[in-house]
Design an enzyme around this catalytic site. Structure first.
Site, mmCIF file in Angstrom:
data_model
loop_
_atom_site.group_PDB
_atom_site.id
_atom_site.type_symbol
_atom_site.label_atom_id
_atom_site.label_comp_id
_atom_site.label_asym_id
_atom_site.label_seq_id
_atom_site.Cartn_x
_atom_site.Cartn_y
_atom_site.Cartn_z
ATOM 1 N N SER A 1 0.819 -1.216 0.000
ATOM 2 C CA SER A 1 0.000 0.000 0.000
ATOM 3 C C SER A 1 0.850 1.262 0.000
ATOM 4 O O SER A 1 0.363 2.344 -0.342
ATOM 5 C CB SER A 1 -0.911 0.007 1.235
ATOM 6 O OG SER A 1 -0.134 -0.017 2.423
ATOM 7 N N LYS A 2 2.126 1.145 0.368
ATOM 8 C CA LYS A 2 2.983 2.321 0.476
ATOM 9 C C LYS A 2 3.325 2.945 -0.880
ATOM 10 O O LYS A 2 3.785 4.082 -0.935
ATOM 11 C CB LYS A 2 4.266 1.964 1.233
ATOM 12 C CG LYS A 2 4.030 1.508 2.670
ATOM 13 C CD LYS A 2 3.357 2.569 3.515
ATOM 14 C CE LYS A 2 3.286 2.151 4.978
ATOM 15 N NZ LYS A 2 2.707 3.205 5.842
#
Length: 345
Positions: A47-48
Site C-alpha cells: 500500500s505504500k
C-alpha cells in the site's frame, strides 16, 4: 500509451486500483461477508506505493524537488521500497533509515533498488540519536538538496488514501461496506480510508489493529501517551512507540490488539487456505478479524473489508521460515512450511 489495452508508460502507472477479493475458507463460519483489499497487487507489492507517489509528486508540484535531489525517509521496509521505485523512475537519489526489526529480505530489496540504507536499532526511544527517526532527520540536515518524507507526521500520507484507496473500496462494495479493519502504524492508511468512507456513510465502523508493545490503543482510549505500554515486539509496520500526527484518532472507532505469535500463524494460514501470499501485517489484520468475530462484532448482513498491506515475499526469513518461527518459540505444526519438501537423491 493506452491503459485500456494494459500498456503503460512506466511502472508508476500501475499504482492503485488493487482488487477486492472475497475471503471464503477462513471466514466460512463467520457472520457476514468478508473481503480483503490486497495491496500486494501494487507494483511495489504494498500500500505504500500510494503514499510514495503522492508525496513525491506533491513536492514536485510545489517546486521542492528537482531531478538529482535526494529523498530521505524512515521506514520498516515497504515505504522505503516504494520511494526507491519512484526515485528510480523520476531521477532522485534515495536514502533510507531502516529499523533493525525489518526483515533481511526487506533490507536486501531496498539495496537492490539502488537505495542507500542505514540500519538503526529498533528498541530505542524515538528521541534517541540512534533511532531511525533521528538518523533520517540528521541526514536531511546534512545533505543539501534533500527532502525528508516523514510519513509519520505528513498529512499527505492521509490524503493519498483519501484520494485513492477510500474511493476504490466504496465503489468496489457498491457503497455497502459496514466495517473497515486495518492495521495502524503511521496511521495514514486507516485515517485516509476512514475519512472518505465516513463522508459517504458515517455509520461505517472503522477498527484499527495495534500490537502489544505499542501505545496506539491506549492513546486512542485515553488521549494519554503511556510509555509503560512500550516493549519490544516483532510485527513490522504495525503499532508505534510515539503518536504519529498522520493518525486521525477521531476517525477510528476502536482498536484491537494482536500478538506476534498469533499474527504469524494467521499469515501462514492465509496462504494455506485462501491462496493469498501476504505479509506479517496482513496476518495481524486477519487475526484481529478472528478476534472481532469471536466477540460477536459482526452480523449476517455485514460487509467487512480488511486491508492486507503487503506481500509474503518480504518475510521469507521471518514468518515463512520454520527456523525463525521455532527460534521465536512460535511452534506451528498446522502451517509448517518444510513438511511439503522432499529431496530425491
Amino acid at each position: 500509451m493506452d491503459k485500456n489495452k494494459n500498456v503503460f508508460d512506466n511502472v508508476l502507472q500501475l499504482i492503485g486500483s488493487t482488487p477486492l477479493i472475497k475471503l471464503n475458507k477462513m471466514t466460512s463460519d463467520f457472520d457476514g461477508d468478508f473481503f480483503a483489499k490486497v495491496e500486494a497487487f501494487n507494483p511495489g507489492h504494498s500500500s505504500k506505493d500510494r503514499i510514495a507517489l503522492h508525496i513525491i509528486e506533491e513536492a514536485e508540484r510545489q517546486g521542492i524537488l528537482t531531478p538529482g535531489d535526494t529523498i530521505i525517509e524512515t521506514t520498516s521496509g515497504n515505504t522505503g521500497f516504494s520511494i526507491a521505485m519512484v526515485s528510480i523512475i523520476k531521477g532522485y537519489e534515495c536514502i533510507l533509515a531502516v529499523s533493525s526489526k525489518s526483515s533481511a529480505d526487506k533490507i536486501d530489496m531496498l539495496r537492490s533498488m539502488g537505495a542507500k540504507v542505514y540500519v538503526c536499532p529498533a528498541h530505542v526511544n524515538a528521541d534517541d540519536p540512534r533511532s531511525y527517526y533521528q538518523v533520517a532527520k540528521q541526514l536531511h540536515e546534512e545533505i543539501k538538496g534533500s527532502i525528508y518524507i516523514n510519513q509519520y507526521f505528513n498529512q499527505l500520507n492521509i490524503d493519498a488514501h483519501y484520494n485513492t484507496t477510500g474511493p476504490e473500496i466504496w465503489n468496489q462494495t457498491n457503497g455497502e461496506i459496514t466495517h473497515l479493519v486495518a492495521c495502524s502504524g503511521t496511521g495514514g492508511t486507516i485515517s485516509g480510508i476512514s475519512k472518505y468512507l465516513k463522508e459517504q456513510n458515517p455509520n461505517v465502523k472503522v477498527i484499527g489493529v495495534d500490537a502489544y508493545g505499542s501505545v496506539l490503543k491506549k492513546y486512542h482510549e485515553t488521549r494519554e501517551f503511556d510509555d509503560k505500554e512500550i516493549y519490544p515486539y516483532r510485527i513490522e509496520g504495525l503499532g508505534k512507540n510515539l503518536i504519529p500526527t498522520a493518525t486521525d484518532f477521531d476517525l477510528i472507532d476502536k482498536f484491537v490488539k494482536v500478538t506476534d505469535e498469533e499474527s504469524a500463524h494467521t499469515a501462514r494460514e492465509i496462504s494455506n487456505t485462501e491462496g493469498l501470499f501476504v505479509g506479517y501485517t496482513s496476518g495481524a489484520a486477519m487475526q484481529a478479524l478472528k478476534q472481532l468475530n469471536e466477540e460477536g462484532e459482526f452480523k449476517p448482513s455485514d460487509k467487512v473489508v480488511v486491508i492486507f498491506p503487503d506481500h509474503g515475499s518480504r518475510y521469507m526469513s521471518k514468518v515463512y521460515s520454520d527456523k525463525w518461527m521455532a527460534d521465536q518459540g512460535f511452534f506451528d505444526s498446522k502451517n509448517e512450511v518444510s513438511t511439503t519438501i522432499e529431496y530425491i537423491k
